[in-house]
Design an enzyme around this catalytic site. Structure first.
Site, PDB file in Angstrom:
ATOM      1  CB  SER A   1      72.006  52.360 103.456  1.00 35.86           C
ATOM      2  OG  SER A   1      73.143  51.735 103.958  1.00 35.86           O
TER       3      SER A   1
ATOM      4  NE  ARG B   1      70.962  51.865  98.601  1.00 37.14           N
ATOM      5  CZ  ARG B   1      72.136  51.659  99.214  1.00 37.14           C
ATOM      6  NH1 ARG B   1      72.564  52.531 100.128  1.00 37.14           N
ATOM      7  NH2 ARG B   1      72.866  50.602  98.933  1.00 37.14           N
TER       8      ARG B   1
ATOM      9  NE  ARG C   1      86.151  51.627 102.166  1.00 37.80           N
ATOM     10  CZ  ARG C   1      84.901  51.765 102.597  1.00 37.80           C
ATOM     11  NH1 ARG C   1      84.494  52.931 103.075  1.00 37.80           N
ATOM     12  NH2 ARG C   1      84.063  50.770 102.532  1.00 37.80           N
TER      13      ARG C   1
ATOM     14  CD  GLN D   1      79.644  50.746  99.748  1.00 35.41           C
ATOM     15  OE1 GLN D   1      80.756  50.557  99.273  1.00 35.41           O
ATOM     16  NE2 GLN D   1      79.465  51.307 100.926  1.00 35.41           N
TER      17      GLN D   1
ATOM     18  CG  ASP E   1      78.219  48.735 107.891  1.00 33.76           C
ATOM     19  OD1 ASP E   1      79.295  48.425 107.359  1.00 33.76           O
ATOM     20  OD2 ASP E   1      77.313  49.345 107.290  1.00 33.76           O
TER      21      ASP E   1
ATOM     22  CE  LYS F   1      82.331  46.663 104.733  1.00 38.26           C
ATOM     23  NZ  LYS F   1      81.381  47.006 103.679  1.00 38.26           N
TER      24      LYS F   1
ATOM     25  NE  ARG G   1      84.387  49.513 110.087  1.00 39.33           N
ATOM     26  CZ  ARG G   1      83.260  49.964 109.566  1.00 39.33           C
ATOM     27  NH1 ARG G   1      82.353  49.114 109.086  1.00 39.33           N
ATOM     28  NH2 ARG G   1      83.015  51.263 109.518  1.00 39.33           N
TER      29      ARG G   1
HETATM   30  C1  S3P Z   1      76.328  50.036 102.253  1.00 35.66           C
HETATM   31  C2  S3P Z   1      76.822  48.793 101.964  1.00 35.66           C
HETATM   32  C3  S3P Z   1      77.863  48.121 102.750  1.00 35.66           C
HETATM   33  C4  S3P Z   1      78.067  48.786 104.100  1.00 35.66           C
HETATM   34  C5  S3P Z   1      78.083  50.290 104.010  1.00 35.66           C
HETATM   35  C6  S3P Z   1      76.771  50.789 103.440  1.00 35.66           C
HETATM   36  C7  S3P Z   1      75.302  50.624 101.374  1.00 35.66           C
HETATM   37  O1  S3P Z   1      79.082  48.170 102.017  1.00 35.66           O
HETATM   38  O2  S3P Z   1      79.277  48.349 104.688  1.00 35.66           O
HETATM   39  O3  S3P Z   1      78.281  50.895 105.286  1.00 35.66           O
HETATM   40  O4  S3P Z   1      74.674  51.621 101.777  1.00 35.66           O
HETATM   41  O5  S3P Z   1      75.112  50.093 100.274  1.00 35.66           O
HETATM   42  P1  S3P Z   1      79.434  47.061 100.892  1.00 35.66           P
HETATM   43  O6  S3P Z   1      78.492  47.208  99.801  1.00 35.66           O
HETATM   44  O7  S3P Z   1      80.841  47.389 100.490  1.00 35.66           O
HETATM   45  O8  S3P Z   1      79.344  45.756 101.618  1.00 35.66           O
END
Ligand code: S3P
Length: 450
Positions: A29, A33, A129, A176, A327, A354, A358
């Site tokens: 993550s 960013r 997705r 996200q 996750d 996801k 899952r």
């Molecule tokens: C993430 C947010 C999560 C997570 C993903 C990474 C991120 O997803 O499952 O692996 O880096 O913001 P969601 O925002 O869809 O929950």
């Protein structure tokens, strides 16, 4: 585990105690960013510890396509020479985000308020997705989106020429979506406000502040309210990416269920919005010790020691905890197969959206290996067999999902009979050295026919 063309079947066998240090890769993550905010700052952002997994490498290629200069140095550090807020150029070709929902969704937000057009696509998993959850809030800024039916990729975004700031209450707990709206808000004059009922990972807010944006976070009755002032001049900076607690989950959980194990995972990120798995494991009776707690680059970090824990008990995992371990449910479900009694995971419906469904993939994989599992739309229940452990002996379809692949390889490290997976290729999206790291701890993993 690197070629994407042919499936790579793999088998994991019980090999006894795991021991040693597990230096897991950088946080996925935070890596996405760091690249994207680096691209939106003017000047050089230097990043150490970047995850060099396929997901993040796709984001590096994408920001190049948007005009940033991205360099990997010989010492493994990365530099991004950014183009500034509103400075993205129009990509010449479709932006391929591979398997990465985070890459696709954050990049869509980052370009949405710049008057350029970009088409986003990805692999079969990502193309399945939901992206309406991104294009809908972006439409409030004035961005137009043309996707496939059901709001799926490929999707073309036409960035807003005169973006207006927005106030948006998240309909789903999603970092996200939150991040896409905040990144879009950077190039809209005035204040963009995002309200989340449940706190999700807050790396975007933290990092925006670090780059010099004006961001405030308030806890109110409706939830967490994040306010961003548009048109900041983002200042480039040095970023040290902590090691990924979601990747650390694999060697840690493998140690908890493999007799005699003692594994140390140094310097993992312990941002409180990411630690739900570790809270849950502690409730199950796991032998975990956090040592040397400190702060690195604006994120809390510690060394985590995990030892074999023969007395694990099944627990109820409340839905309020889902966002902080979203996750980690696949690997928790595997551990639950080795605990005494049932583990009930509530409020996990988002897992169906996801890299694959899952809930379904975990239930099918555990059943193939002798566990009793129940599922409904929003809940997953695993009936553990305690010290008898998981029988094993099954083959699991990984469905282009790295966490399904790694979770079931970990299952095989402790199950009575070997566990096979049909394809280990997806592992490179988040944990390229998973095989060598686990082998270094003493695990037995072999490529071979299913
Ligand atoms: C993430 C947010 C999560 C997570 C993903 C990474 C991120 O997803 O499952 O692996 O880096 O913001 P969601 O925002 O869809 O929950």
């Amino acid at each position: 585990m690197s070629s994407k063309s042919e499936p790579i079947p793999m088998v994991a066998c019980r090999a006894g105690a795991l021991s040693g240090q597990a230096c897991v890769p950088g946080d996925k993550s935070i890596s996405h960013r760091a690249l994207i905010l680096g691209a939106l700052a003017i000047g050089e952002t230097r990043i150490s510890g970047l995850l060099e997994g396929d997901d993040v490498l796709a984001t590096a290629s994408a920001i190049r396509a948007f005009g940033a200069d991205v360099i990997r140095h010989e010492n493994g550090e990365w530099s991004v020479h950014g183009v500034g807020v509103g400075g993205f150029a129009e990509p010449e070709n479709a932006v391929d985000c591979g398997n990465s929902g985070t890459g696709a969704r954050l990049l869509m937000g980052a370009m949405a308020t710049t008057p350029i057009t970009a088409t986003f696509t990805g692999d079969r998993s990502l193309r399945g997705r939901p992206m309406g959850r991104i294009s809908e809030p972006l439409a409030l800024f004035g961005t137009r989106a043309y996707g496939r039916a059901g709001g799926q990729l490929p999707m073309t975004l036409v960035g807003a020429a005169e973006p207006v700031p927005v106030r948006y209450e998240l309909p789903v707990a999603s970092a996200q979506v939150k991040s896409a709206v905040l990144l879009a808000g950077l190039n809209a004059m005035g204040r963009t406000v995002v309200i989340e009922r449940v706190a999700t990972r807050d790396h975007t807010e933290r990092m925006l502040g670090g780059f010099g944006a004006e961001v405030t976070v308030e806890s109110t009755e409706t939830g967490r309210t994040i306010t961003l002032t548009g048109y900041p001049e983002l200042k480039p900076r040095s970023i040290t990416v902590p090691r990924d607690p979601s990747s650390a989950a694999f060697p840690v959980c493998a140690a908890l269920i493999s007799e005699g194990s003692d594994v140390l995972v140094p310097a993992i990120g312990l941002n409180p919005t990411r630690t739900g798995l570790y809270v849950t494991l502690a409730e199950m009776g796991a032998d975990l010790e956090f040592e040397n707690e400190r702060e690195e680059g604006g994120e809390p970090v510690a060394d985590l020691r995990a030892r074999f824990s023969p007395q694990l008990k099944g627990v109820e995992v409340p839905s309020e905890r889902a966002a902080s371990m979203i996750d980690e449910y696949p690997i928790l479900a595997v551990v639950a197969g080795f605990a005494e009694g049932k583990t009930v995971m509530r409020g996990v419906g988002e897992l169906r959206l996801k890299e694959c469904d899952r809930i379904d993939a975990v239930a099918e994989g555990l059943r193939a290996n002798g566990a009793v599992v129940e599922e409904d739309r929003d809940t997953l229940t695993v009936h553990g067999r305690g010290t008898d452990g998981l029988p094993g002996g099954g083959c699991v379809e990984t469905r282009l999902d790295h966490r399904i692949a790694m979770s079931f390889l970990v299952a095989g490290m402790a199950a009575r009979k070997p566990v096979r997976i049909d394809d280990a290729n997806p592992v490179v999206t988040s944990f390229p050295n998973f095989g060598s790291l686990m082998a270094g701890l003493g695990a037995s993993l072999e490529e071979g026919a299913v």
